[in-house]
Design a protein around this motif. Structure first.
Motif, PDB file in Angstrom:
ATOM      1  N   LEU A   1      16.636 -45.725   8.272  1.00 65.19           N
ATOM      2  CA  LEU A   1      17.186 -44.434   7.889  1.00 65.19           C
ATOM      3  C   LEU A   1      16.060 -43.424   7.744  1.00 65.19           C
ATOM      4  N   SER A   2      16.350 -42.177   8.054  1.00 68.84           N
ATOM      5  CA  SER A   2      15.361 -41.126   7.854  1.00 68.84           C
ATOM      6  C   SER A   2      15.242 -40.828   6.361  1.00 68.84           C
ATOM      7  N   THR A   3      14.194 -40.121   5.993  1.00 66.68           N
ATOM      8  CA  THR A   3      14.003 -39.752   4.586  1.00 66.68           C
ATOM      9  C   THR A   3      15.173 -38.922   4.080  1.00 66.68           C
ATOM     10  N   ASP A   4      15.655 -37.998   4.910  1.00 66.70           N
ATOM     11  CA  ASP A   4      16.789 -37.154   4.512  1.00 66.70           C
ATOM     12  C   ASP A   4      18.050 -37.992   4.310  1.00 66.70           C
ATOM     13  N   GLU A   5      18.254 -38.983   5.176  1.00 72.40           N
ATOM     14  CA  GLU A   5      19.436 -39.844   5.043  1.00 72.40           C
ATOM     15  C   GLU A   5      19.345 -40.698   3.783  1.00 72.40           C
ATOM     16  N   GLU A   6      18.156 -41.177   3.471  1.00 70.78           N
ATOM     17  CA  GLU A   6      17.977 -41.945   2.235  1.00 70.78           C
ATOM     18  C   GLU A   6      18.290 -41.078   1.019  1.00 70.78           C
ATOM     19  N   LYS A   7      17.888 -39.816   1.075  1.00 68.25           N
ATOM     20  CA  LYS A   7      18.149 -38.909  -0.050  1.00 68.25           C
ATOM     21  C   LYS A   7      19.647 -38.675  -0.235  1.00 68.25           C
ATOM     22  N   ILE A   8      20.386 -38.608   0.879  1.00 64.18           N
ATOM     23  CA  ILE A   8      21.840 -38.431   0.791  1.00 64.18           C
ATOM     24  C   ILE A   8      22.457 -39.599   0.024  1.00 64.18           C
ATOM     25  N   ILE A   9      22.011 -40.803   0.343  1.00 61.50           N
ATOM     26  CA  ILE A   9      22.531 -41.994  -0.337  1.00 61.50           C
ATOM     27  C   ILE A   9      22.114 -41.994  -1.805  1.00 61.50           C
ATOM     28  N   GLU A  10      20.858 -41.661  -2.068  1.00 60.46           N
ATOM     29  CA  GLU A  10      20.359 -41.667  -3.442  1.00 60.46           C
ATOM     30  C   GLU A  10      21.060 -40.625  -4.314  1.00 60.46           C
ATOM     31  N   LYS A  11      21.550 -39.543  -3.688  1.00 62.61           N
ATOM     32  CA  LYS A  11      22.245 -38.496  -4.441  1.00 62.61           C
ATOM     33  C   LYS A  11      23.724 -38.813  -4.660  1.00 62.61           C
ATOM     34  N   SER A  12      24.159 -39.966  -4.174  1.00 62.85           N
ATOM     35  CA  SER A  12      25.577 -40.347  -4.299  1.00 62.85           C
ATOM     36  C   SER A  12      25.825 -41.232  -5.512  1.00 62.85           C
ATOM     37  N   THR A  13      24.986 -41.109  -6.529  1.00 60.22           N
ATOM     38  CA  THR A  13      25.086 -41.968  -7.711  1.00 60.22           C
ATOM     39  C   THR A  13      26.456 -41.875  -8.378  1.00 60.22           C
ATOM     40  N   GLU A  14      26.980 -40.658  -8.512  1.00 61.37           N
ATOM     41  CA  GLU A  14      28.286 -40.489  -9.164  1.00 61.37           C
ATOM     42  C   GLU A  14      29.370 -41.233  -8.393  1.00 61.37           C
ATOM     43  N   LEU A  15      29.342 -41.119  -7.065  1.00 60.00           N
ATOM     44  CA  LEU A  15      30.324 -41.813  -6.235  1.00 60.00           C
ATOM     45  C   LEU A  15      30.211 -43.322  -6.411  1.00 60.00           C
ATOM     46  N   PHE A  16      28.993 -43.857  -6.325  1.00 56.17           N
ATOM     47  CA  PHE A  16      28.813 -45.304  -6.445  1.00 56.17           C
ATOM     48  C   PHE A  16      29.249 -45.802  -7.820  1.00 56.17           C
ATOM     49  N   THR A  17      29.004 -45.002  -8.848  1.00 56.84           N
ATOM     50  CA  THR A  17      29.443 -45.377 -10.194  1.00 56.84           C
ATOM     51  C   THR A  17      30.965 -45.490 -10.248  1.00 56.84           C
ATOM     52  N   LEU A  18      31.655 -44.546  -9.610  1.00 57.48           N
ATOM     53  CA  LEU A  18      33.122 -44.584  -9.567  1.00 57.48           C
ATOM     54  C   LEU A  18      33.621 -45.812  -8.806  1.00 57.48           C
ATOM     55  N   LEU A  19      32.970 -46.128  -7.692  1.00 54.67           N
ATOM     56  CA  LEU A  19      33.385 -47.288  -6.894  1.00 54.67           C
ATOM     57  C   LEU A  19      33.136 -48.592  -7.649  1.00 54.67           C
ATOM     58  N   ILE A  20      32.008 -48.675  -8.338  1.00 60.71           N
ATOM     59  CA  ILE A  20      31.691 -49.878  -9.120  1.00 60.71           C
ATOM     60  C   ILE A  20      32.694 -50.045 -10.259  1.00 60.71           C
ATOM     61  N   GLU A  21      33.056 -48.942 -10.889  1.00 67.14           N
ATOM     62  CA  GLU A  21      34.049 -48.998 -11.967  1.00 67.14           C
ATOM     63  C   GLU A  21      35.406 -49.431 -11.415  1.00 67.14           C
ATOM     64  N   TYR A  22      35.722 -48.983 -10.213  1.00 67.11           N
ATOM     65  CA  TYR A  22      36.985 -49.371  -9.573  1.00 67.11           C
ATOM     66  C   TYR A  22      37.020 -50.877  -9.325  1.00 67.11           C
ATOM     67  N   VAL A  23      35.897 -51.427  -8.840  1.00 68.31           N
ATOM     68  CA  VAL A  23      35.806 -52.883  -8.651  1.00 68.31           C
ATOM     69  C   VAL A  23      35.988 -53.593  -9.985  1.00 68.31           C
ATOM     70  N   ASP A  24      35.324 -53.083 -11.005  1.00 66.87           N
ATOM     71  CA  ASP A  24      35.375 -53.717 -12.321  1.00 66.87           C
ATOM     72  C   ASP A  24      36.806 -53.784 -12.855  1.00 66.87           C
ATOM     73  N   LEU A  25      37.564 -52.712 -12.632  1.00 64.78           N
ATOM     74  CA  LEU A  25      38.947 -52.673 -13.111  1.00 64.78           C
ATOM     75  C   LEU A  25      39.846 -53.657 -12.365  1.00 64.78           C
ATOM     76  N   CYS A  26      39.433 -54.029 -11.156  1.00 66.76           N
ATOM     77  CA  CYS A  26      40.245 -54.945 -10.345  1.00 66.76           C
ATOM     78  C   CYS A  26      39.836 -56.404 -10.507  1.00 66.76           C
ATOM     79  N   MET A  27      38.789 -56.664 -11.281  1.00 70.27           N
ATOM     80  CA  MET A  27      38.390 -58.038 -11.552  1.00 70.27           C
ATOM     81  C   MET A  27      39.402 -58.687 -12.505  1.00 70.27           C
ATOM     82  N   PRO A  28      39.483 -60.017 -12.500  1.00 76.96           N
ATOM     83  CA  PRO A  28      40.543 -60.710 -13.245  1.00 76.96           C
ATOM     84  C   PRO A  28      40.717 -60.280 -14.695  1.00 76.96           C
ATOM     85  N   ILE A  29      39.623 -60.181 -15.450  1.00 71.96           N
ATOM     86  CA  ILE A  29      39.757 -59.896 -16.882  1.00 71.96           C
ATOM     87  C   ILE A  29      40.313 -58.502 -17.122  1.00 71.96           C
ATOM     88  N   LYS A  30      39.753 -57.498 -16.425  1.00 77.79           N
ATOM     89  CA  LYS A  30      40.220 -56.122 -16.627  1.00 77.79           C
ATOM     90  C   LYS A  30      41.630 -55.918 -16.075  1.00 77.79           C
TER      91      LYS A  30
END
Length: 596
Positions: free
Chosen positions: A154-183
């Motif tokens: 990936l180019s440096t600019d493309e890596e920065k796009i991914i690194e700036k997607s923290t809020e999105l990844f947090t939402l996706l991780i929380e979505y996975v967590d809610l779908c795990m057996p206990i939650k």
């Protein structure tokens, strides 16, 4: 003159917001019809149609569903139809298609109204609040997962796009967590199946974290804590649902900070519990072994000697099998992965090197000569890695040189290296600065040092004269640097050298500042003042040791895991018989080569 009535006649009619939305919707619907009418008969036409689809899809979905409802309705099956029409699962293997697909989907998921949908879904316990968005988000996640494995560097600019997607990844991780057996509060005690969108998210996490540079981004999302919690629920999941979890943990553990975070949440205990009951096949066994090796302290590795011997057998066997294949891969693993784990294990516990070289159980059987020959042949195989820009091959070369460095510390094993003149001559070429220009910047664990450091370390350990004989012009340069750096301000006062790991830089600074208040009584040798403008030049460090009366060693776990620090310590204590003043940092207890 033109009268006012004529001006009124040619002025555009006033439009309302609804008119604008209607016009936009009509334009998008026209493009949809045109796209659907295209015929995909050749590979070129399929690619053109797919790229046109991505452009139109983004133009539609960047509007909210309330703005263009008919377009969303018409678009409900569009991705599915385009996947079939263009043979996307073959097309995705083309780099530009994979790149455009991945970043289009990532951009869509980062849209504010899409993230608002994800937030509302999480707040409702992973229950969809809008079917139109749900359908499109599922397609985005699926295509993101499909395209990512085919993305090269990936180019440096493309890596920065991914690194700036923290809020999105947090939402996706929380979505996975809610779908795990206990939650999800499922009543099922086993064989719980995660839905396709969740598996797609896990696949994206797995593949993104395969690029260690992104681990810090996911540390901000609290992923290590979540992964440990998910692994603790593995007993309730189907085999295919739980398999990505250990691979995500492995990829996090490749980064020192990631390993520290996993250990904070008792990952070793959870993984061992999982390992005892739920290993489905032999390939998973090696994954568990790699994770535990990367997470464990030297003391833990020593206490788990029996299990670690099994892991060492598997690691060496994996190297042997991967070496046979042209792709340097076997059973889904690239040869760099077992080599990278061996680098760490050889540093922190010497017995692992002895066992791997002399007693490992492999097929065909191996011994010291064949195993060292294997590592030497791998060095030659990847010795041209710096002439290209393949980061994986360069990482492999770095790992091999670190392994050869560990081997060179032992007199008997070192003789095997020394007897290969071609090996020594080739290693010498890596001391040339011109050979370092094409190195792809990438993360290295603290147990793995640079190509140049490893090169000088090997040459010094085998025979110090080799380092001095690299080239006559280099000897002149080295002598000049010695005069200008190491001998600058030479006096009759005794000299104290500070040997430390750069991870302990802050404590070293405090000690240095304290000692400089007594510079009327002694001089201080430290790399930051005597190696300015010099990179990894062992000659000058050795010269500093030789001139010093006392060597103050800042002993820590990081110092113990550094081959450069080991080389300084061994040269000072064993070769030069210098007086060593150890300063113990943290609660580290010297062991292994430090405990001798």
């Amino acid at each position: 003159m033109t009268d006012e009535s004529s001006i009124a006649d040619i002025s555009p009619p006033k439009t309302t917001l609804n008119d604008d939305k209607t016009s936009l919707c009509q334009q998008l619907m026209s493009r949809l019809q045109a796209l659907n009418s295209l015929t995909a008969t050749t590979a070129v036409s399929k690619k053109q149609i797919w790229l046109e689809f991505l452009s139109l899809w983004f133009d539609i979905l960047q509007n909210s569903v309330s703005d263009v409802p008919s377009c969303y309705k018409e678009c409900s099956r569009l991705p599915h139809n385009m996947i079939n029409k263009t043979s996307f699962y073959q097309l995705k293997r083309e780099t530009d298609v994979a790149r455009q697909t991945f970043f289009t989907c990532l951009s869509l998921l980062n849209l504010s109204h899409i993230k608002d949908y994800l937030k509302s879904t999480n707040e409702n316990g992973a229950v969809s609040t809008n079917q139109a968005y749900c359908t499109q988000v599922n397609f985005m996640l699926s295509l993101l997962s499909e395209a990512l494995p085919y993305l090269p560097l990936l180019s440096t600019d493309e890596e920065k796009i991914i690194e700036k997607s923290t809020e999105l990844f947090t939402l996706l991780i929380e979505y996975v967590d809610l779908c795990m057996p206990i939650k999800s509060k499922t009543t099922e005690q086993k064989d719980y199946k995660l839905d396709s969108p969740i598996m797609d998210i896990l696949s994206v996490l797995w593949n993104l974290l395969d690029r260690t540079v992104f681990v810090p981004t996911f540390l901000k999302c609290d992923l290590p804590k979540k992964v440990v919690l998910w692994l603790a629920q593995a007993r309730m999941l189907l085999v295919e649902s739980r398999q990505p979890l250990i691979h995500i943990a492995l990829n996090i553990s490749w980064h020192d900070e990631g390993a520290d975070e996993l250990n904070k949440y008792r990952a070793i205990a959870v993984i061992k519990q999982y390992q005892k009951k739920y290993i489905e096949d032999d390939s998973r066994l090696i994954v568990f072994g790699m994770v535990l090796a990367l997470l464990s302290t030297p003391e833990q590795l020593k206490n788990d000697a029996k299990d670690m011997k099994i892991v060492l057998d598997k690691l060496l066997q994996l190297v042997i099998n991967a070496d046979i294949n042209k792709s340097s891969r076997y059973n889904g693993f690239h040869i760099s992965e077992p080599l990278g784990v061996l680098v760490k294990m050889f540093v922190v516990e010497e017995q692992t090197l002895d066992y791997t070289l002399c007693r490992a159980e492999t097929e065909p059987p191996s011994d010291m000569h064949s195993t060292i020959s294997l590592f030497i042949s791998l060095f030659f195989k990847f010795s041209n890695a710096l002439k290209g820009d393949n980061g994986l091959e360069q990482f492999t070369l770095t790992a091999i040189l670190n392994i050869l460095w560990s081997i060179s510390f032992h007199p008997i094993y070192g003789q095997e290296l020394l007897s290969d003149e071609k090996l020594i001559d080739t290693i010498k070429t890596f001391t040339d600065d011109h050979n370092q220009q094409e190195i792809v910047e990438q993360y290295r664990r603290r147990s793995m040092e640079s190509i140049k450091s490893a090169t000088y370390g090997i040459l010094h350990n085998l025979n110090r004269k080799i380092t001095n004989d690299i080239a006559s012009d280099e000897k002149i340069v080295t002598h000049d640097i010695r005069e200008s750096n190491s001998m600058k301000g030479k006096s009759d006062k005794p000299m104290i050298m500070i040997s430390y790991c750069h991870k302990n830089d802050s404590f070293c600074t405090e000690l240095f500042n304290l000692l400089t208040t007594h510079n009327d009584a002694f001089d201080i040798w430290i790399d930051r003042t005597h190696l300015q403008g010099v990179d990894d030049l062992w000659e000058l460090i050795a010269y500093g040791i030789e001139r010093s009366s006392i060597v103050v060693s800042l002993i820590s776990s990081q110092y113990f895991e550094s081959k450069s620090c080991r080389q300084e310590f061994v040269y000072a204590a064993d070769s030069q018989k210098k007086k060593i003043v150890p300063v113990l940092l943290e609660k580290f207890e010297p062991k292994g080569w430090l405990g001798k």
